[in-house]
Design an enzyme around this catalytic site. Sequence first.
Site, mmCIF file in Angstrom:
data_model
loop_
_atom_site.group_PDB
_atom_site.id
_atom_site.type_symbol
_atom_site.label_atom_id
_atom_site.label_comp_id
_atom_site.label_asym_id
_atom_site.label_seq_id
_atom_site.Cartn_x
_atom_site.Cartn_y
_atom_site.Cartn_z
ATOM 1 N N ASP A 158 -3.432 6.376 12.093
ATOM 2 C CA ASP A 158 -2.614 5.619 11.144
ATOM 3 C C ASP A 158 -1.275 6.334 10.974
ATOM 4 O OD1 ASP A 158 -1.333 4.621 8.868
ATOM 5 O OD2 ASP A 158 -3.169 4.440 7.678
ATOM 6 N N SER A 218 0.821 -1.219 0.000
ATOM 7 C CA SER A 218 0.000 0.000 0.000
ATOM 8 C C SER A 218 0.854 1.267 0.000
ATOM 9 C CB SER A 218 -0.927 0.006 1.207
ATOM 10 O OG SER A 218 -0.172 -0.103 2.390
ATOM 11 N N HIS A 232 0.741 5.213 6.772
ATOM 12 C CA HIS A 232 0.491 5.790 5.443
ATOM 13 C C HIS A 232 0.651 7.307 5.469
ATOM 14 C CE1 HIS A 232 -1.514 1.804 5.415
ATOM 15 N NE2 HIS A 232 -0.903 1.762 4.249
#
Length: 442
Positions: free
Chosen positions: A418, A174, A421
């Site tokens: 998070d 990702s 990311h």
Amino acid sequence: MKSPSIASPSSSFRKTRLSSYFFGLLALIILLILLYSEDFSFLFFRRPSRFQPEPIIINPIQQQQVDVDVDVDRPISTTVKDTKKKVLPFAVGETEECDLFNGKWVKDESNRPLYEESECPYIQPQLTCQQHGRLDKDYQFWRWQPHACNLARFNATFMLEKLRGKRMMFVGDSLNRGQYVSMVCLLHRILPEHGKSMQTFESLTVFRAEEYNASIEFYWAPFLLESNSDNAVIHRVTDRIVRKGSINKHGKYWLGADILVFNTYLWWITGMKMKILRGAFDEERKDTVEMETDDAYRLAMKSLVKWVQRNVDPEKSRVFFTSMSPSHGKSIEWGGDPYGNCYNQTSPIEDPKYWGQSSQKSIMKVIGEVFSKSRVPITFLNITQLSEYRKDAHTSIYKKQWNPLTPEQLANPVSYSDCVHWCLPGLQDTWNELLYAKLFYP
Ligand SMILES: *[C@@H]1O[C@H](CO)[C@@H](O)[C@H](O)[C@H]1NC(C)=O
Ligand SMILES: *[C@@H]1O[C@H](CO)[C@@H](O)[C@H](O)[C@H]1NC(C)=O
Ligand SMILES: *[C@@H]1O[C@H](CO)[C@@H](O)[C@H](O)[C@H]1NC(C)=O
Ligand SMILES: *[C@@H]1O[C@H](CO)[C@@H](O)[C@H](O)[C@H]1NC(C)=O
């Protein structure tokens, strides 16, 4: 794209005329040397100070003996024996004697961000921080400034021209998908609405720039090798298993790409040993062995190098590998709150030596060791250190939440922040500026 050739090529060149042709070419070379002795001297004389391989190009092609026979379709520099370094595909400029990855972040509100979040419809809702309530925009205004030189300015028109009739492909997890989307955002603006499209077919996402007949693609393969996390949508498995020697399972989809950008790291870091499958996934009794992370990772890197050597033509294609993307899950690592993380962080870390716990130096070493043996050059995008400073650039709580948040979570945002990311626009645009620089000015 055809390589530029200084000797004007004649397709009727025949072996019987080789020697006369050779002398003609030799005369031409000598003439050129006389005319431009400064510019061409590097073809003949080793000048280590100028053409020493930088650490990031781990292996300029050297092992292969350069063919002395004159092949008119090849650029002249590859026909001369003993050149220190071949001209890499896509290169338009000269090697700068500068480590692009060694530098600092400077605030530059007039030149950043390179695009607006709202202008790029391709950003996944996991990365659109402004849309999900982030109030500060500071993270968008930092520009990477190498200590010893300036980064080439990203020119979308130029890049698309160079990608005409070609495929560029990002392969990995990702984080690599984030870099891919950033690249699409950087390029799509100059294309008309009807001349571009993005489609996803299982593990493969393809962005097309019709007018240029170019595609920029992303292929989901978080371990590069076959694994039980290969489903592009449902891949959050806790008991991760990677199959040894299985790179072709995914690699067959990478064939023919003109530019490949790989990454793999985070999925290997489980805090446990890695399970390696020796048989097939559909066998009833799975034959697995457990390996230390570094050893398992080395196995994958060796497979990657083998695949690249077998399938990539270094005269035509370029291969990049992006180093580990750091996380900022514990603010105590940078001297912050003992219970905090990237949540509520709005400025980069200033200590130039900062290196958090999330990036294993031993993995960096494995990459260096394995890639240094590759016969096809793999350009290393050493983004770890520069990203280590960017505790402010993560998506934190400002992203689409797939599951409703509990009252406990809402009361404590740190718990669901998070810190892996990155918001777009943001840090990953810089990774692409570095990729751009290394592609065209290696
Ligand atoms: C990556 O870049 C950092 C910062 O310039 C440097 O300290 C490190 O040695 C580099 N690593 C490799 C493998 O080139
Ligand atoms: C960008 O590249 C195009 C095509 O090569 C060129 O015409 C243009 O001048 C470049 N723009 C800038 C700002 O350098
Ligand atoms: C478009 O690009 C592909 C490679 O991606 C190439 O095979 C094909 O020939 C190109 N088509 C045209 C019309 O140029
Ligand atoms: C965020 O950080 C600032 C200081 O930088 C602090 O004053 C504020 O209380 C923090 N907010 C939360 C919700 O933790």
